[in-house]
Write an enzyme that holds these catalytic residues in place. Structure first.
Site: not given
Ligand code: 13P
Length: 254
Positions: A96, A167
């Site tokens: 992430h 993302e």
């Protein structure tokens, strides 16, 4: 068609186990009504064990937000893939951007991806450019490099066990998501790079998720126009009413 995956990344929320139980219970109940969508919640590690259902729940799974790649040893504060697998975790978010900002390199990400797969879980591997320009002068190249390097240590045969989450860093925590037409373009691009790294066959099968300012109002368009296989949701995954609406909206997309 892949089952759509809606992943709720709770990040460092909520503040109490009681609240965590409430959100998990509501999502688990809502998931019973889903047809071709799987709800995956990723609570903070301290809440994982109490939230894992004793019996496998329909269309509902638990993921971890982070893991370390070493098997065991003197790593104060860290958690291994074997530990997560042992308590019933099925998915692990790896790479992430918030972890990358705290120091995770592409090499560490690739070691984590490999360790997660070897432990029998599915990594949700996050990739995304930090900034964009109108002509794509830098972001395509940067993203290609990031994807290649993030799978450097991963054996080709592991491709079928990977979920990719695109993302764009600038859309995380933002007011608006990337527009669905651009999401479509980027999801094709990440599949193409995945195909170069692994194989065409695995790129056809891989699930690509989009993350960044997803909510119950934009989710269906992102899935249908953006043609992604699911969503990685931050803030909206903590608001049970909206998250349940989002799950239903995505499940209704043909
Ligand atoms: P938001 O949905 O809050 O923008 O966060 C996205 C994200 O980082 C999910 O992993």
């Amino acid at each position: 068609m892949n089952k759509k995956l809606i992943v709720g990344n709770w990040k460092m929320n909520p503040g109490t186990l009681n609240e965590a139980r409430k959100i998990a219970r509501n999502v688990r109940r809502a998931a019973l009504t889903l047809v071709h969508t799987e709800a995956i919640i990723c609570p903070p590690s301290v809440f994982l064990v109490p939230l894992i259902p004793r019996k496998k729940a329909r269309h509902f799974s638990i993921g971890a937000q982070s893991v370390y790649f070493a098997e065991s040893g003197a790593y104060t504060g860290l958690i291994s893939t074997a530990m997560l697998h042992d308590v019933g975790v099925e998915y692990v978010i790896v790479g992430h951007s918030e972890e990358r900002q705290r120091g995770d390199t592409d090499e560490m990400v690739s070691k984590k991806v490999r360790a997660v797969i070897e432990a029998g879980m599915t990594p949700i591997v996050c990739v995304g450019e930090s900034s964009r320009d109108d002509v794509g002068a830098t972001h395509f190249g940067a993203l290609r490099e990031q994807i290649r390097n993030s799978f450097e240590n991963v054996p080709k045969k592991a491709a079928g066990n990977i979920v990719l989450a695109y993302e764009p860093v600038w859309a995380i925590g933002a007011k608006d998501s990337m527009v669905p037409e651009q999401i479509y373009e980027m999801s094709l691009f990440v599949k193409k790079v995945f195909s170069d790294v692994f194989s065409q066959e695995s790129a056809v099968k891989i699930s690509v998720l989009y993350g960044g300012a997803v909510n119950s109002r934009n989710a269906a368009d992102i899935v249908s126009i953006g043609k992604v296989d699911g969503l990685l949701v931050g803030r909206e995954s903590l608001n049970t009413v909206s998250f349940v609406e989002l799950l239903k909206a995505v499940d209704a997309v043909k």
